[in-house]
Design a protein around this motif. Sequence first.
Motif, PDB file in Angstrom:
ATOM      1  N   MET A  16       5.261  11.846   6.171  1.00 59.61           N
ATOM      2  CA  MET A  16       4.525  10.585   6.131  1.00 59.61           C
ATOM      3  C   MET A  16       3.101  10.796   5.626  1.00 59.61           C
ATOM      4  SD  MET A  16       2.167   8.453   7.750  1.00 59.61           S
ATOM      5  CE  MET A  16       1.984   9.135   9.402  1.00 59.61           C
ATOM      6  N   ARG A  17       2.443  11.825   6.129  1.00 56.23           N
ATOM      7  CA  ARG A  17       1.073  12.085   5.690  1.00 56.23           C
ATOM      8  C   ARG A  17       1.013  12.490   4.222  1.00 56.23           C
ATOM      9  NH1 ARG A  17      -1.088  15.140  11.054  1.00 56.23           N
ATOM     10  NH2 ARG A  17      -1.826  13.269  12.161  1.00 56.23           N
ATOM     11  N   GLN A  18       1.995  13.229   3.782  1.00 57.09           N
ATOM     12  CA  GLN A  18       2.006  13.651   2.380  1.00 57.09           C
ATOM     13  C   GLN A  18       2.200  12.455   1.451  1.00 57.09           C
ATOM     14  OE1 GLN A  18       5.286  16.202   1.247  1.00 57.09           O
ATOM     15  NE2 GLN A  18       4.137  17.081  -0.429  1.00 57.09           N
ATOM     16  N   GLN A  19       3.066  11.525   1.844  1.00 55.15           N
ATOM     17  CA  GLN A  19       3.391  10.394   0.976  1.00 55.15           C
ATOM     18  C   GLN A  19       2.400   9.242   1.102  1.00 55.15           C
ATOM     19  OE1 GLN A  19       7.603   9.260   0.755  1.00 55.15           O
ATOM     20  NE2 GLN A  19       8.091  11.101   1.932  1.00 55.15           N
ATOM     21  N   GLN A  20       1.678   9.152   2.214  1.00 57.63           N
ATOM     22  CA  GLN A  20       0.717   8.062   2.452  1.00 57.63           C
ATOM     23  C   GLN A  20       1.338   6.706   2.095  1.00 57.63           C
ATOM     24  OE1 GLN A  20      -2.564   9.566  -0.034  1.00 57.63           O
ATOM     25  NE2 GLN A  20      -3.639  10.117   1.833  1.00 57.63           N
ATOM     26  N   PRO A  21       2.400   6.305   2.789  1.00 58.05           N
ATOM     27  CA  PRO A  21       3.148   5.115   2.389  1.00 58.05           C
ATOM     28  C   PRO A  21       2.296   3.839   2.430  1.00 58.05           C
ATOM     29  CG  PRO A  21       3.754   5.823   4.598  1.00 58.05           C
ATOM     30  CD  PRO A  21       2.938   6.924   4.014  1.00 58.05           C
ATOM     31  N   LEU A  22       2.409   3.055   1.369  1.00 57.48           N
ATOM     32  CA  LEU A  22       1.742   1.763   1.292  1.00 57.48           C
ATOM     33  C   LEU A  22       2.496   0.792   2.190  1.00 57.48           C
ATOM     34  CD1 LEU A  22      -0.379  -0.096   0.017  1.00 57.48           C
ATOM     35  CD2 LEU A  22       1.224  -0.473  -1.885  1.00 57.48           C
ATOM     36  N   THR A  23       1.855   0.372   3.266  1.00 60.10           N
ATOM     37  CA  THR A  23       2.536  -0.378   4.317  1.00 60.10           C
ATOM     38  C   THR A  23       2.019  -1.814   4.342  1.00 60.10           C
ATOM     39  OG1 THR A  23       2.694   1.681   5.579  1.00 60.10           O
ATOM     40  CG2 THR A  23       3.161  -0.364   6.752  1.00 60.10           C
ATOM     41  N   HIS A  24       2.862  -2.711   3.915  1.00 64.44           N
ATOM     42  CA  HIS A  24       2.549  -4.134   3.774  1.00 64.44           C
ATOM     43  C   HIS A  24       2.724  -4.808   5.134  1.00 64.44           C
ATOM     44  CE1 HIS A  24       3.949  -8.177   1.755  1.00 64.44           C
ATOM     45  NE2 HIS A  24       2.799  -8.308   2.398  1.00 64.44           N
ATOM     46  N   GLY A  57       5.899 -10.505  -4.004  1.00 64.31           N
ATOM     47  CA  GLY A  57       5.578  -9.503  -5.011  1.00 64.31           C
ATOM     48  C   GLY A  57       5.085  -8.213  -4.400  1.00 64.31           C
ATOM     49  N   PHE A  58       4.285  -8.330  -3.347  1.00 70.10           N
ATOM     50  CA  PHE A  58       3.767  -7.113  -2.733  1.00 70.10           C
ATOM     51  C   PHE A  58       4.869  -6.356  -1.994  1.00 70.10           C
ATOM     52  CE2 PHE A  58       0.962  -4.242  -0.597  1.00 70.10           C
ATOM     53  CZ  PHE A  58      -0.154  -4.185  -1.417  1.00 70.10           C
ATOM     54  N   ALA A  59       5.794  -7.077  -1.391  1.00 75.19           N
ATOM     55  CA  ALA A  59       6.902  -6.413  -0.696  1.00 75.19           C
ATOM     56  C   ALA A  59       7.750  -5.586  -1.647  1.00 75.19           C
ATOM     57  CB  ALA A  59       7.770  -7.446   0.019  1.00 75.19           C
ATOM     58  N   GLN A  60       7.772  -5.960  -2.908  1.00 79.55           N
ATOM     59  CA  GLN A  60       8.562  -5.229  -3.893  1.00 79.55           C
ATOM     60  C   GLN A  60       7.929  -3.902  -4.287  1.00 79.55           C
ATOM     61  OE1 GLN A  60       9.521  -7.780  -7.256  1.00 79.55           O
ATOM     62  NE2 GLN A  60       9.769  -9.541  -5.909  1.00 79.55           N
ATOM     63  N   VAL A  61       6.600  -3.815  -4.207  1.00 81.84           N
ATOM     64  CA  VAL A  61       5.914  -2.591  -4.635  1.00 81.84           C
ATOM     65  C   VAL A  61       5.483  -1.726  -3.462  1.00 81.84           C
ATOM     66  CG1 VAL A  61       5.118  -3.690  -6.745  1.00 81.84           C
ATOM     67  CG2 VAL A  61       3.638  -3.707  -4.737  1.00 81.84           C
ATOM     68  N   ALA A  62       5.521  -2.260  -2.245  1.00 78.63           N
ATOM     69  CA  ALA A  62       5.119  -1.504  -1.070  1.00 78.63           C
ATOM     70  C   ALA A  62       6.176  -0.468  -0.710  1.00 78.63           C
ATOM     71  CB  ALA A  62       4.890  -2.441   0.118  1.00 78.63           C
ATOM     72  N   SER A  63       5.755   0.535   0.056  1.00 83.76           N
ATOM     73  CA  SER A  63       6.703   1.522   0.584  1.00 83.76           C
ATOM     74  C   SER A  63       7.518   0.947   1.738  1.00 83.76           C
ATOM     75  CB  SER A  63       5.945   2.759   1.073  1.00 83.76           C
ATOM     76  OG  SER A  63       5.152   3.318   0.056  1.00 83.76           O
ATOM     77  N   ALA A  64       6.904   0.026   2.496  1.00 77.92           N
ATOM     78  CA  ALA A  64       7.559  -0.570   3.653  1.00 77.92           C
ATOM     79  C   ALA A  64       6.804  -1.833   4.035  1.00 77.92           C
ATOM     80  CB  ALA A  64       7.596   0.406   4.831  1.00 77.92           C
ATOM     81  N   VAL A  65       7.441  -2.669   4.854  1.00 77.19           N
ATOM     82  CA  VAL A  65       6.876  -3.958   5.244  1.00 77.19           C
ATOM     83  C   VAL A  65       7.000  -4.126   6.755  1.00 77.19           C
ATOM     84  CG1 VAL A  65       7.072  -6.478   4.995  1.00 77.19           C
ATOM     85  CG2 VAL A  65       7.502  -4.993   3.026  1.00 77.19           C
ATOM     86  N   LEU A  66       5.946  -4.670   7.371  1.00 77.33           N
ATOM     87  CA  LEU A  66       5.985  -5.109   8.765  1.00 77.33           C
ATOM     88  C   LEU A  66       5.913  -6.629   8.797  1.00 77.33           C
ATOM     89  CD1 LEU A  66       5.672  -4.835  11.911  1.00 77.33           C
ATOM     90  CD2 LEU A  66       3.194  -4.892  11.482  1.00 77.33           C
ATOM     91  N   VAL A  67       6.815  -7.248   9.570  1.00 78.12           N
ATOM     92  CA  VAL A  67       6.750  -8.680   9.853  1.00 78.12           C
ATOM     93  C   VAL A  67       6.588  -8.835  11.361  1.00 78.12           C
ATOM     94  CG1 VAL A  67       7.980 -10.879   9.806  1.00 78.12           C
ATOM     95  CG2 VAL A  67       8.120  -9.324   7.839  1.00 78.12           C
TER      96      VAL A  67
END
Length: 265
Positions: A16-24, A57-67
Amino acid sequence: MASPRAADLADALASMRQQQPLTHCLTNIVAAPWTANVLLAAGAAPAMVDNPHEAAGFAQVASAVLVNLGTPYDDTSAAMRVAASAAAEHGTPWVLDPVAVGGLPQRTELAAELLDARPAVVRGNASEVLALGGGGGGRGVDSTDDPAAAMDAARALAGEHGCVVAVSGPVDRLTDGDTVVRVANGHEWLTRVTGVGCALGALMAAYAGSVDDRLTAAVAATAHLTVAADVAAETTRGPGSFAVSLLDELAILMPRTLAERVRLS
């Protein structure tokens, strides 16, 4: 599926730290700044995009999404619908946090609708998980049920929707419908800092965006937060200083320390 081992959680933290996931994050107004700070401290990259014009649009480019359903205004509810749908369509893992469902019809109906978009993880307290199965919910955002009592509902929910269900409590319980994992770390001050549970949902999303196995991702996020809480509580005097120290410990917790200190069963 085999239960994740402590070493698997350590590997997940490093990944996780290596990838720094973009979390929407589409989350509530009470928890948004804290959630962003937790993600940054842990090693992820938060993005708080919660309007219906940009959410899909952002959900498509993010690594993951929180709702997170903590404050479901009309605009944010619309954004949640399109974000979850876009995430499902594009294979982006997303997490549903059904805050205070059961007692309030609008958010309960919204949660039921969102489940059709196949979240990777559902994270809630025992009353919220029971409410998703038709129960009455808790006292606002607080659970009135024991986590152990929610496990039948959690397994059923996981099996029906093909997701992991995480039931938060003094001992966190997580299941993919077959395997049940218990994490016995954490400190009572976690319940005295606003937004910790909401931030955990975001952290689960970050891990799901960087770890292929959903159960391992959810358990690793839980372990990261609760082990950091154990360490933070050792040198602080109350909830205020604990909150600051928790961010520090989330940032500096090493994978080896996580593996040594996590209490799995």
